[in-house]
Each structure stands twice: as C-alpha cells, then as structure tokens.
Scaffold this motif. Structure first.
Motif, PDB file in Angstrom:
ATOM      1  N   MET A  74       0.856  -1.121   0.126  1.00 48.71           N
ATOM      2  CA  MET A  74       0.095  -0.131   0.086  1.00 48.71           C
ATOM      3  C   MET A  74       0.781   1.339   0.045  1.00 48.71           C
ATOM      4  SD  MET A  74      -3.174  -1.213   2.444  1.00 48.71           S
ATOM      5  CE  MET A  74      -4.310   0.427   2.097  1.00 48.71           C
ATOM      6  N   LEU A  75       2.150   0.982  -0.161  1.00 48.48           N
ATOM      7  CA  LEU A  75       2.935   2.335  -0.061  1.00 48.48           C
ATOM      8  C   LEU A  75       4.098   2.080  -1.251  1.00 48.48           C
ATOM      9  CD1 LEU A  75       3.790   2.232   3.831  1.00 48.48           C
ATOM     10  CD2 LEU A  75       2.500   3.766   2.787  1.00 48.48           C
ATOM     11  N   ASP A  76       3.423   1.579  -2.237  1.00 46.26           N
ATOM     12  CA  ASP A  76       4.181   1.591  -3.649  1.00 46.26           C
ATOM     13  C   ASP A  76       5.398   0.639  -3.354  1.00 46.26           C
ATOM     14  OD1 ASP A  76       2.448   2.814  -5.303  1.00 46.26           O
ATOM     15  OD2 ASP A  76       3.560   4.580  -4.962  1.00 46.26           O
ATOM     16  N   ASP A  77       5.333  -0.433  -2.582  1.00 39.63           N
ATOM     17  CA  ASP A  77       6.502  -1.199  -2.010  1.00 39.63           C
ATOM     18  C   ASP A  77       7.699  -0.459  -1.590  1.00 39.63           C
ATOM     19  OD1 ASP A  77       5.031  -3.915  -2.907  1.00 39.63           O
ATOM     20  OD2 ASP A  77       5.399  -3.478  -4.960  1.00 39.63           O
ATOM     21  N   ARG A  78       7.275   0.538  -0.936  1.00 38.24           N
ATOM     22  CA  ARG A  78       8.358   1.065  -0.206  1.00 38.24           C
ATOM     23  C   ARG A  78       8.147   0.744   1.622  1.00 38.24           C
ATOM     24  NH1 ARG A  78       7.673   7.399  -1.514  1.00 38.24           N
ATOM     25  NH2 ARG A  78       9.720   7.200  -0.429  1.00 38.24           N
ATOM     26  N   ARG A  79       9.481   0.845   1.965  1.00 36.50           N
ATOM     27  CA  ARG A  79       9.280   0.731   3.583  1.00 36.50           C
ATOM     28  C   ARG A  79       8.803   1.978   4.262  1.00 36.50           C
ATOM     29  NH1 ARG A  79      15.484  -0.530   5.708  1.00 36.50           N
ATOM     30  NH2 ARG A  79      15.323   1.545   5.236  1.00 36.50           N
TER      31      ARG A  79
ATOM     32  N   ALA B 242      -3.619   2.345  10.907  1.00 35.71           N
ATOM     33  CA  ALA B 242      -5.117   2.453  11.295  1.00 35.71           C
ATOM     34  C   ALA B 242      -5.954   1.244  10.650  1.00 35.71           C
ATOM     35  CB  ALA B 242      -5.752   3.997  10.916  1.00 35.71           C
ATOM     36  N   GLY B 243      -5.503   1.214   9.441  1.00 32.02           N
ATOM     37  CA  GLY B 243      -6.277  -0.112   8.712  1.00 32.02           C
ATOM     38  C   GLY B 243      -6.126  -1.485   9.450  1.00 32.02           C
ATOM     39  N   LEU B 244      -5.003  -1.322   9.583  1.00 28.69           N
ATOM     40  CA  LEU B 244      -4.532  -2.751  10.407  1.00 28.69           C
ATOM     41  C   LEU B 244      -5.167  -2.733  11.881  1.00 28.69           C
ATOM     42  CD1 LEU B 244      -0.748  -2.878   9.649  1.00 28.69           C
ATOM     43  CD2 LEU B 244      -2.397  -4.695   8.879  1.00 28.69           C
ATOM     44  N   LYS B 245      -5.195  -1.607  12.514  1.00 31.00           N
ATOM     45  CA  LYS B 245      -5.820  -1.704  13.818  1.00 31.00           C
ATOM     46  C   LYS B 245      -7.162  -2.029  13.979  1.00 31.00           C
ATOM     47  CE  LYS B 245      -5.905   0.878  18.360  1.00 31.00           C
ATOM     48  NZ  LYS B 245      -5.152   1.816  18.991  1.00 31.00           N
TER      49      LYS B 245
ATOM     50  N   GLY C  77      -8.997  -3.069  11.067  1.00 29.43           N
ATOM     51  CA  GLY C  77      -9.736  -4.017  10.292  1.00 29.43           C
ATOM     52  C   GLY C  77     -10.202  -3.769   8.948  1.00 29.43           C
ATOM     53  N   SER C  78      -9.514  -2.551   8.516  1.00 29.17           N
ATOM     54  CA  SER C  78      -9.915  -2.522   7.091  1.00 29.17           C
ATOM     55  C   SER C  78      -8.564  -3.107   6.294  1.00 29.17           C
ATOM     56  CB  SER C  78     -10.088  -0.672   6.845  1.00 29.17           C
ATOM     57  OG  SER C  78      -9.014  -0.312   6.971  1.00 29.17           O
ATOM     58  N   ALA C  79      -8.763  -2.835   4.994  1.00 28.88           N
ATOM     59  CA  ALA C  79      -7.723  -3.128   3.836  1.00 28.88           C
ATOM     60  C   ALA C  79      -6.281  -2.406   4.347  1.00 28.88           C
ATOM     61  CB  ALA C  79      -7.923  -2.929   2.517  1.00 28.88           C
ATOM     62  N   ALA C  80      -5.147  -3.339   4.739  1.00 30.97           N
ATOM     63  CA  ALA C  80      -3.996  -2.866   4.847  1.00 30.97           C
ATOM     64  C   ALA C  80      -2.906  -3.768   4.334  1.00 30.97           C
ATOM     65  CB  ALA C  80      -3.913  -2.444   6.392  1.00 30.97           C
TER      66      ALA C  80
ATOM     67  N   LEU D  56       0.384   8.771   5.322  1.00 28.63           N
ATOM     68  CA  LEU D  56      -0.030   7.695   4.565  1.00 28.63           C
ATOM     69  C   LEU D  56       0.402   6.315   5.348  1.00 28.63           C
ATOM     70  CD1 LEU D  56       1.682   8.262   1.313  1.00 28.63           C
ATOM     71  CD2 LEU D  56      -0.834   7.981   1.618  1.00 28.63           C
ATOM     72  N   VAL D  57       1.504   6.211   6.272  1.00 18.19           N
ATOM     73  CA  VAL D  57       1.933   5.194   7.131  1.00 18.19           C
ATOM     74  C   VAL D  57       0.837   5.109   8.396  1.00 18.19           C
ATOM     75  CG1 VAL D  57       3.546   4.075   8.762  1.00 18.19           C
ATOM     76  CG2 VAL D  57       4.135   5.255   6.242  1.00 18.19           C
TER      77      VAL D  57
END
Length: 143
Positions: A110-115, A135-138, A140-143, A129-130
């Motif tokens: 989701m970060l264009d394959d950047r770290r 927040a998506g991970l926390k 439950g949305s797509a992350a 962006l990060v």
C-alpha cells in the motif's frame, strides 16, 4: 491516538518537565530544540544494529554540529517526533518492538512497495500514509 506523554517518554524528555504533557508543550520543546540525546535514543530504539540510522534524520556533518550545540533544529525535531508518533502507533498495532520494527523496515504494497520508515522520514504526507496503513490494520480495514 498516540499520547504526547508517551512521545515525550520515547524522546527521553525528563518526566518531571512539562515538555510533553500537552501537544503545545511538546511543540514548544521541539521548537526550542530537542536534545541530541533524543535522536540517539530513537535511532537505537528503531534500528539498534545500525549506527548509521541517525544520519537519516540529520546528515553526518550536521550531526557533528548539533552534538556541539546539544540541540536539534526545529525541522529535525519535527521529523524525529513524526517518526516517534508512527513508532508508538506501530507498537499499539503490533504489540512488540520486534513486530513494530519488522513492519517499519519491510516494504508494503500500500506504500508502492516502499518501506514505511522511508515514507515517514520523507515528509508529513508520508507520515499520514503510514498512519493510515496502521489504522487500517488496527481497525480491520484493508492494509
């Protein structure tokens, strides 16, 4: 939401100081110049095996001048605080320092394959962006 007291603690600001009790006190402390020790502390926390990581925040020649002055510039402190805020959120999501580091230092689709760490260090938009991915991970949305 990340607490400003937690950020102040990670930055190594004195617990008895008012430096991080409110957002405005933290802003004031950053504007006056965070101690160089805060950079050392955060660099070691995020990347304990990379003595060069601190130079991602401050170029080496500038770092030597900052050591002599004992203070970071406001821009350097702002970048450091942005990374600390993301670190605290990553810890909240992943629960361990090792897992939070793994997230920050591994490329993400989701970060264009950047770290994430590289994106956060780039600018405030990268930080947002990060934070959105976390927040998506926390929540439950797509992350």
């Amino acid at each position: 939401m990340v607490s400003y007291e937690a950020m102040a603690r990670v930055l190594g600001l004195p617990g008895d100081a008012r430096a991080g009790r409110t957002p405005f006190e933290l802003i004031s402390t950053i504007e006056k110049g965070l101690p160089v020790a805060a950079l050392e502390r955060v660099s070691h926390l995020l990347s304990p095996n990379d003595a060069q990581f601190k130079f991602r925040f401050v170029p080496k020649a500038t770092y030597e001048r900052r050591k002599a002055a004992h203070r970071l510039s406001a821009d350097e402190g702002t970048r450091l605080a942005r990374v600390v805020g993301v670190w605290e959120l990553a810890l909240d999501v992943w629960k361990t320092e090792e897992a939070a580091r793994d997230f920050l230092f591994r490329s993400h689709a989701m970060l264009d394959d950047r770290r994430p760490i590289d994106v956060v260090l780039q600018n405030e938009i990268g930080g947002e962006l990060v934070r959105d991915v976390l927040a998506g991970l926390k929540y439950g949305s797509a992350a």
